[in-house]
Design a protein around this motif. Structure first.
Motif, mmCIF file in Angstrom:
data_model
loop_
_atom_site.group_PDB
_atom_site.id
_atom_site.type_symbol
_atom_site.label_atom_id
_atom_site.label_comp_id
_atom_site.label_asym_id
_atom_site.label_seq_id
_atom_site.Cartn_x
_atom_site.Cartn_y
_atom_site.Cartn_z
ATOM 1 N N MET A 137 60.094 -15.878 19.712
ATOM 2 C CA MET A 137 60.380 -14.699 20.528
ATOM 3 C C MET A 137 61.876 -14.383 20.617
ATOM 4 S SD MET A 137 57.581 -13.290 21.452
ATOM 5 C CE MET A 137 56.914 -13.714 19.857
ATOM 6 N N THR A 138 62.719 -15.317 20.132
ATOM 7 C CA THR A 138 64.151 -15.031 20.149
ATOM 8 C C THR A 138 64.487 -13.820 19.278
ATOM 9 O OG1 THR A 138 64.688 -16.564 18.328
ATOM 10 C CG2 THR A 138 64.761 -17.447 20.588
ATOM 11 N N SER A 139 63.623 -13.504 18.325
ATOM 12 C CA SER A 139 63.884 -12.323 17.490
ATOM 13 C C SER A 139 63.748 -11.040 18.305
ATOM 14 C CB SER A 139 62.930 -12.286 16.292
ATOM 15 O OG SER A 139 61.609 -12.024 16.715
ATOM 16 N N ARG A 140 63.001 -11.087 19.395
ATOM 17 C CA ARG A 140 62.831 -9.916 20.259
ATOM 18 C C ARG A 140 64.081 -9.646 21.091
ATOM 19 N NH1 ARG A 140 58.767 -7.573 17.803
ATOM 20 N NH2 ARG A 140 56.787 -8.617 18.037
ATOM 21 N N MET A 141 64.933 -10.671 21.244
ATOM 22 C CA MET A 141 66.146 -10.509 22.034
ATOM 23 C C MET A 141 67.332 -10.007 21.212
ATOM 24 S SD MET A 141 66.027 -13.740 24.624
ATOM 25 C CE MET A 141 65.463 -15.001 23.507
ATOM 26 N N ASP A 142 67.190 -10.000 19.886
ATOM 27 C CA ASP A 142 68.273 -9.563 19.013
ATOM 28 C C ASP A 142 68.061 -8.111 18.608
ATOM 29 O OD1 ASP A 142 70.610 -10.149 17.248
ATOM 30 O OD2 ASP A 142 69.138 -9.707 15.679
ATOM 31 N N LYS A 143 69.109 -7.309 18.669
ATOM 32 C CA LYS A 143 68.967 -5.884 18.351
ATOM 33 C C LYS A 143 68.547 -5.644 16.899
ATOM 34 C CE LYS A 143 73.778 -5.244 17.182
ATOM 35 N NZ LYS A 143 75.006 -4.598 17.332
ATOM 36 N N ASN A 144 68.861 -6.604 16.000
ATOM 37 C CA ASN A 144 68.469 -6.473 14.599
ATOM 38 C C ASN A 144 67.192 -7.234 14.269
ATOM 39 O OD1 ASN A 144 70.748 -4.871 13.920
ATOM 40 N ND2 ASN A 144 71.992 -6.731 13.926
ATOM 41 N N GLY A 145 66.583 -7.854 15.261
ATOM 42 C CA GLY A 145 65.317 -8.557 15.052
ATOM 43 C C GLY A 145 65.444 -9.893 14.343
ATOM 44 N N GLN A 146 66.626 -10.516 14.394
ATOM 45 C CA GLN A 146 66.839 -11.798 13.721
ATOM 46 C C GLN A 146 66.530 -12.949 14.680
ATOM 47 O OE1 GLN A 146 67.505 -12.038 10.445
ATOM 48 N NE2 GLN A 146 67.556 -9.795 10.319
ATOM 49 N N PHE A 147 66.044 -14.065 14.115
ATOM 50 C CA PHE A 147 65.808 -15.260 14.914
ATOM 51 C C PHE A 147 67.149 -15.840 15.367
ATOM 52 C CE2 PHE A 147 61.869 -15.592 12.201
ATOM 53 C CZ PHE A 147 60.981 -15.314 13.220
ATOM 54 N N LEU A 148 67.118 -16.639 16.435
ATOM 55 C CA LEU A 148 68.342 -17.221 16.968
ATOM 56 C C LEU A 148 69.046 -18.107 15.943
ATOM 57 C CD1 LEU A 148 70.280 -17.569 19.311
ATOM 58 C CD2 LEU A 148 68.780 -19.368 20.205
ATOM 59 N N HIS A 149 68.290 -18.891 15.178
ATOM 60 C CA HIS A 149 68.948 -19.769 14.201
ATOM 61 C C HIS A 149 69.636 -18.955 13.111
ATOM 62 C CE1 HIS A 149 64.922 -19.299 12.390
ATOM 63 N NE2 HIS A 149 65.516 -19.505 11.229
ATOM 64 N N ASP A 150 69.105 -17.778 12.762
ATOM 65 C CA ASP A 150 69.788 -16.920 11.793
ATOM 66 C C ASP A 150 71.060 -16.346 12.403
ATOM 67 O OD1 ASP A 150 68.306 -16.946 9.319
ATOM 68 O OD2 ASP A 150 66.673 -16.030 10.443
ATOM 69 N N LYS A 151 71.000 -15.974 13.657
ATOM 70 C CA LYS A 151 72.186 -15.452 14.349
ATOM 71 C C LYS A 151 73.272 -16.525 14.388
ATOM 72 C CE LYS A 151 73.142 -11.630 16.542
ATOM 73 N NZ LYS A 151 73.364 -10.439 15.779
ATOM 74 N N LEU A 152 72.896 -17.761 14.742
ATOM 75 C CA LEU A 152 73.867 -18.847 14.823
ATOM 76 C C LEU A 152 74.424 -19.226 13.450
ATOM 77 C CD1 LEU A 152 72.042 -21.108 17.438
ATOM 78 C CD2 LEU A 152 74.052 -19.652 17.826
ATOM 79 N N ALA A 153 73.597 -19.181 12.423
ATOM 80 C CA ALA A 153 74.033 -19.518 11.059
ATOM 81 C C ALA A 153 74.743 -18.345 10.379
ATOM 82 C CB ALA A 153 72.837 -19.959 10.218
ATOM 83 N N LYS A 154 74.734 -17.187 11.042
ATOM 84 C CA LYS A 154 75.327 -15.959 10.485
ATOM 85 C C LYS A 154 74.648 -15.569 9.170
ATOM 86 C CE LYS A 154 79.561 -16.624 12.936
ATOM 87 N NZ LYS A 154 80.958 -16.831 12.962
ATOM 88 N N THR A 155 73.301 -15.615 9.215
ATOM 89 C CA THR A 155 72.477 -15.204 8.086
ATOM 90 C C THR A 155 71.512 -14.122 8.563
ATOM 91 O OG1 THR A 155 70.826 -16.925 8.541
ATOM 92 C CG2 THR A 155 72.595 -17.487 7.000
ATOM 93 N N CYS A 156 70.849 -13.469 7.640
ATOM 94 C CA CYS A 156 69.882 -12.415 7.976
ATOM 95 C C CYS A 156 68.637 -12.554 7.113
ATOM 96 C CB CYS A 156 70.472 -11.030 7.696
ATOM 97 S SG CYS A 156 71.859 -10.611 8.717
#
Length: 170
Positions: A137-156
């Motif tokens: 559900m962390t993907s629902r909190m990101d404006k681009n729909g990315q998972f939290l681990h992708d946000k932290l790793a700076k990946t998409c």
């Protein structure tokens, strides 16, 4: 993030993960067998920590190799999903490694919590399932729909456009 790069739908990503798990079963089976033969294990309880470390490395090598080479595992190719750097370029090796370690956050916090409370069998599975759902559900909190681990790793994660079939007459 590049506006042209659309994140795949959550359902598409989750079904891709199910397919990935089926493929990983084969990898774990083969490399688990190789470990058992090379260490002459006669029981699953022999060398359990060594086997876990070996399989962690093997699974990591599979993901890091695929992500840094083409941005896709076999399951990701099937579901037309690619992991990229934030600007849409090929994923550098170091980011693939970081992403692999961070992706374990799908399971580790809930597993550690269950272990802390001494849970076993079904209660432990329920806690891990709830933790996995919460992480998804962390993907629902990101404006681009990315998972939290992708946000932290700076990946998409991006949706790969469908290739159009060329119509040729014989």
């Amino acid at each position: 993030m590049n506006l042209d790069l659309q994140a795949p739908a959550l359902g598409r990503r989750l079904i891709c993960m199910v397919y990935e798990a089926m493929l990983l079963f084969g990898i774990v089976f083969v490399f688990g067998f190789l470990f058992d033969v090379s260490t002459q294990s006669k029981s699953a309880l022999m060398h359990v920590h060594g086997r876990q470390a070996w399989l962690f490395f093997v699974i990591g090598a599979y993901f890091v190799f695929c992500w840094s080479r083409s941005g896709q595992t076999l399951a990701m190719q099937t579901w037309r999903i690619r992991v990229t750097d934030q600007d849409g370029s090929r994923l550098p090796l170091i980011k693939a490694v970081v992403r692999y370690f961070l992706a374990w956050m799908w399971f580790l916090p809930a597993t550690a919590l269950g272990y802390q409370f001494g849970l076993k069998e079904w209660p432990m599975m329920i806690v891990v399932a709830l933790g996995t759902i919460a992480w998804g559900m962390t993907s629902r909190m990101d404006k681009n729909g990315q998972f939290l681990h992708d946000k932290l790793a700076k990946t998409c994660l991006i949706q790969v456009p469908e290739k159009k079939q060329s119509t040729q007459k014989a």
